[in-house]
Motif scaffolding. Sequence first.
Motif, PDB file in Angstrom:
ATOM      1  N   VAL A   9      16.358 -21.316  20.256  1.00 51.56           N
ATOM      2  CA  VAL A   9      17.260 -20.188  20.450  1.00 51.56           C
ATOM      3  C   VAL A   9      17.943 -20.368  21.799  1.00 51.56           C
ATOM      4  CG1 VAL A   9      15.886 -18.605  19.030  1.00 51.56           C
ATOM      5  CG2 VAL A   9      15.481 -18.699  21.497  1.00 51.56           C
ATOM      6  N   GLY A  10      19.060 -19.691  21.962  1.00 53.39           N
ATOM      7  CA  GLY A  10      19.782 -19.762  23.223  1.00 53.39           C
ATOM      8  C   GLY A  10      21.248 -19.483  23.000  1.00 53.39           C
ATOM      9  N   PRO A  11      21.963 -19.274  24.078  1.00 47.07           N
ATOM     10  CA  PRO A  11      23.379 -18.944  23.970  1.00 47.07           C
ATOM     11  C   PRO A  11      24.216 -20.137  23.521  1.00 47.07           C
ATOM     12  CG  PRO A  11      22.764 -19.206  26.258  1.00 47.07           C
ATOM     13  CD  PRO A  11      21.495 -19.297  25.463  1.00 47.07           C
ATOM     14  N   PRO A  12      25.473 -19.875  23.185  1.00 46.18           N
ATOM     15  CA  PRO A  12      26.367 -20.984  22.861  1.00 46.18           C
ATOM     16  C   PRO A  12      26.386 -21.982  24.023  1.00 46.18           C
ATOM     17  CG  PRO A  12      27.426 -18.894  22.369  1.00 46.18           C
ATOM     18  CD  PRO A  12      26.148 -18.576  23.097  1.00 46.18           C
ATOM     19  N   ALA A  13      26.440 -23.246  23.690  1.00 41.54           N
ATOM     20  CA  ALA A  13      26.547 -24.336  24.665  1.00 41.54           C
ATOM     21  C   ALA A  13      25.276 -24.566  25.466  1.00 41.54           C
ATOM     22  CB  ALA A  13      27.726 -24.122  25.613  1.00 41.54           C
ATOM     23  N   SER A  14      24.140 -24.070  24.968  1.00 39.21           N
ATOM     24  CA  SER A  14      22.875 -24.325  25.666  1.00 39.21           C
ATOM     25  C   SER A  14      22.274 -25.662  25.246  1.00 39.21           C
ATOM     26  CB  SER A  14      21.883 -23.192  25.432  1.00 39.21           C
ATOM     27  OG  SER A  14      21.598 -23.037  24.052  1.00 39.21           O
ATOM     28  N   TRP A 105      13.477 -21.159  24.077  1.00 38.88           N
ATOM     29  CA  TRP A 105      14.748 -20.645  24.573  1.00 38.88           C
ATOM     30  C   TRP A 105      15.351 -21.709  25.472  1.00 38.88           C
ATOM     31  CZ3 TRP A 105      14.846 -16.374  28.877  1.00 38.88           C
ATOM     32  CH2 TRP A 105      16.163 -16.167  29.312  1.00 38.88           C
ATOM     33  N   LEU A 106      16.474 -22.266  25.046  1.00 36.49           N
ATOM     34  CA  LEU A 106      17.222 -23.193  25.890  1.00 36.49           C
ATOM     35  C   LEU A 106      18.156 -22.343  26.747  1.00 36.49           C
ATOM     36  CD1 LEU A 106      18.086 -26.111  23.440  1.00 36.49           C
ATOM     37  CD2 LEU A 106      16.166 -25.910  25.038  1.00 36.49           C
ATOM     38  N   ASP A 107      17.787 -22.203  27.993  1.00 36.28           N
ATOM     39  CA  ASP A 107      18.497 -21.332  28.924  1.00 36.28           C
ATOM     40  C   ASP A 107      19.559 -22.132  29.668  1.00 36.28           C
ATOM     41  OD1 ASP A 107      19.167 -19.132  30.433  1.00 36.28           O
ATOM     42  OD2 ASP A 107      17.334 -19.141  31.644  1.00 36.28           O
ATOM     43  N   VAL A 108      20.728 -21.558  29.825  1.00 32.63           N
ATOM     44  CA  VAL A 108      21.834 -22.234  30.499  1.00 32.63           C
ATOM     45  C   VAL A 108      22.548 -21.231  31.397  1.00 32.63           C
ATOM     46  CG1 VAL A 108      23.517 -21.796  28.647  1.00 32.63           C
ATOM     47  CG2 VAL A 108      23.801 -23.789  30.114  1.00 32.63           C
ATOM     48  N   ASP A 109      23.092 -21.707  32.508  1.00 30.98           N
ATOM     49  CA  ASP A 109      23.843 -20.816  33.390  1.00 30.98           C
ATOM     50  C   ASP A 109      25.311 -20.778  32.955  1.00 30.98           C
ATOM     51  OD1 ASP A 109      24.622 -23.367  34.186  1.00 30.98           O
ATOM     52  OD2 ASP A 109      24.579 -22.894  36.320  1.00 30.98           O
ATOM     53  N   VAL A 110      26.049 -19.810  33.489  1.00 31.74           N
ATOM     54  CA  VAL A 110      27.437 -19.599  33.095  1.00 31.74           C
ATOM     55  C   VAL A 110      28.296 -20.831  33.366  1.00 31.74           C
ATOM     56  CG1 VAL A 110      29.531 -18.242  33.541  1.00 31.74           C
ATOM     57  CG2 VAL A 110      27.320 -17.102  33.377  1.00 31.74           C
ATOM     58  N   ALA A 111      28.163 -21.424  34.549  1.00 34.36           N
ATOM     59  CA  ALA A 111      29.013 -22.566  34.903  1.00 34.36           C
ATOM     60  C   ALA A 111      28.792 -23.741  33.947  1.00 34.36           C
ATOM     61  CB  ALA A 111      28.745 -22.988  36.345  1.00 34.36           C
ATOM     62  N   ARG A 141      21.920 -10.865  26.421  1.00 35.84           N
ATOM     63  CA  ARG A 141      20.973 -11.489  25.499  1.00 35.84           C
ATOM     64  C   ARG A 141      19.721 -12.050  26.162  1.00 35.84           C
ATOM     65  NH1 ARG A 141      25.222 -14.700  21.558  1.00 35.84           N
ATOM     66  NH2 ARG A 141      26.262 -12.841  20.731  1.00 35.84           N
ATOM     67  N   ALA A 142      19.721 -12.230  27.460  1.00 32.75           N
ATOM     68  CA  ALA A 142      18.543 -12.800  28.137  1.00 32.75           C
ATOM     69  C   ALA A 142      17.256 -12.053  27.782  1.00 32.75           C
ATOM     70  CB  ALA A 142      18.754 -12.870  29.644  1.00 32.75           C
ATOM     71  N   PRO A 143      17.244 -10.720  27.803  1.00 30.76           N
ATOM     72  CA  PRO A 143      15.994 -10.023  27.433  1.00 30.76           C
ATOM     73  C   PRO A 143      15.587 -10.280  25.980  1.00 30.76           C
ATOM     74  CG  PRO A 143      17.531  -8.509  28.512  1.00 30.76           C
ATOM     75  CD  PRO A 143      18.279  -9.783  28.245  1.00 30.76           C
ATOM     76  N   LEU A 144      16.554 -10.506  25.105  1.00 29.46           N
ATOM     77  CA  LEU A 144      16.247 -10.766  23.698  1.00 29.46           C
ATOM     78  C   LEU A 144      15.648 -12.154  23.532  1.00 29.46           C
ATOM     79  CD1 LEU A 144      19.501  -9.263  22.095  1.00 29.46           C
ATOM     80  CD2 LEU A 144      17.333  -8.114  22.605  1.00 29.46           C
ATOM     81  N   TYR A 145      16.204 -13.139  24.252  1.00 30.64           N
ATOM     82  CA  TYR A 145      15.629 -14.486  24.205  1.00 30.64           C
ATOM     83  C   TYR A 145      14.215 -14.466  24.786  1.00 30.64           C
ATOM     84  CZ  TYR A 145      20.423 -16.142  23.335  1.00 30.64           C
ATOM     85  OH  TYR A 145      21.670 -16.360  22.811  1.00 30.64           O
ATOM     86  N   THR A 146      14.030 -13.730  25.865  1.00 33.31           N
ATOM     87  CA  THR A 146      12.707 -13.612  26.488  1.00 33.31           C
ATOM     88  C   THR A 146      11.702 -13.016  25.503  1.00 33.31           C
ATOM     89  OG1 THR A 146      13.667 -13.371  28.681  1.00 33.31           O
ATOM     90  CG2 THR A 146      11.425 -12.555  28.392  1.00 33.31           C
ATOM     91  N   GLU A 147      12.144 -12.008  24.753  1.00 33.79           N
ATOM     92  CA  GLU A 147      11.271 -11.327  23.788  1.00 33.79           C
ATOM     93  C   GLU A 147      10.733 -12.278  22.718  1.00 33.79           C
ATOM     94  OE1 GLU A 147      11.824  -8.014  20.242  1.00 33.79           O
ATOM     95  OE2 GLU A 147      13.175  -7.919  21.972  1.00 33.79           O
ATOM     96  N   VAL A 148      11.567 -13.199  22.257  1.00 30.23           N
ATOM     97  CA  VAL A 148      11.171 -14.035  21.116  1.00 30.23           C
ATOM     98  C   VAL A 148      10.596 -15.393  21.504  1.00 30.23           C
ATOM     99  CG1 VAL A 148      12.890 -12.918  19.644  1.00 30.23           C
ATOM    100  CG2 VAL A 148      13.464 -15.103  20.744  1.00 30.23           C
ATOM    101  N   ALA A 149      10.865 -15.849  22.712  1.00 31.82           N
ATOM    102  CA  ALA A 149      10.514 -17.220  23.094  1.00 31.82           C
ATOM    103  C   ALA A 149       9.038 -17.375  23.449  1.00 31.82           C
ATOM    104  CB  ALA A 149      11.369 -17.673  24.267  1.00 31.82           C
ATOM    105  N   THR A 150       8.475 -18.477  22.988  1.00 35.02           N
ATOM    106  CA  THR A 150       7.134 -18.867  23.427  1.00 35.02           C
ATOM    107  C   THR A 150       7.234 -19.800  24.638  1.00 35.02           C
ATOM    108  OG1 THR A 150       7.085 -20.746  21.875  1.00 35.02           O
ATOM    109  CG2 THR A 150       6.134 -18.652  21.111  1.00 35.02           C
ATOM    110  N   HIS A 151       8.407 -20.397  24.827  1.00 39.03           N
ATOM    111  CA  HIS A 151       8.669 -21.298  25.956  1.00 39.03           C
ATOM    112  C   HIS A 151      10.129 -21.149  26.364  1.00 39.03           C
ATOM    113  CE1 HIS A 151       4.926 -23.397  24.990  1.00 39.03           C
ATOM    114  NE2 HIS A 151       5.341 -23.432  23.743  1.00 39.03           N
ATOM    115  N   ARG A 152      10.403 -21.354  27.642  1.00 37.45           N
ATOM    116  CA  ARG A 152      11.778 -21.341  28.165  1.00 37.45           C
ATOM    117  C   ARG A 152      12.027 -22.677  28.843  1.00 37.45           C
ATOM    118  NH1 ARG A 152      13.477 -20.438  33.267  1.00 37.45           N
ATOM    119  NH2 ARG A 152      15.679 -19.939  33.513  1.00 37.45           N
TER     120      ARG A 152
END
Length: 177
Positions: A9-14, A105-111, A141-152
């Motif tokens: 899971v993660g935002p577009p372009a993660s 959760w594949l987390d990515v910053d805005v830049a 969406r960060a809180p939603l990804y946090t809710e479902v993720a077992t790993h970040r």
Amino acid sequence: MSGPALVLVGPPASGKSTVGTAVAAARGLAFRDTDRDVEEATGTTVADLFVQHGEPHFRALEEQAVARALGEHPGVLALGGGAVTSAATRELLVAHGRGGGAVVWLDVDVASAARRVGLSRDRPLLAVNPRAMLRTMLEQRAPLYTEVATHRVATAGRPPEEVVAEVLAVLTPEESR
């Protein structure tokens, strides 16, 4: 554990498609993307579904595609960036994690996300002012990804190979069947 060995899971372009494809290849598993499932079922693109029928229609189709894939796909599963906006989908993902499945959760910053997205017309929610939309989307969406993720796993400024290695490290032998 039943269902996918790994859900991304993660935002577009993660990097969900890039990382998911590489992890699946490394573990000898099939890769599946729920956006592609929706496109195959409807015969049109996600972008066109947004334009022709609106986001709520697409989200309903996406929710069904995610539920189906979670129930039947044993490999690596990538979800669309907004799939976590569905409460029903979040419940399924949390249950998958509690049952021993990996939800990363594949987390990515805005830049980084803005650089990767560019001016892609295939991302309907980012068509106007992509940087501002990405910032808002990531914050909401960060809180939603946090809710479902077992790993970040952070992807910003990292080469895909490094991210893939970290994702592979979170999988246990039984998760990679």
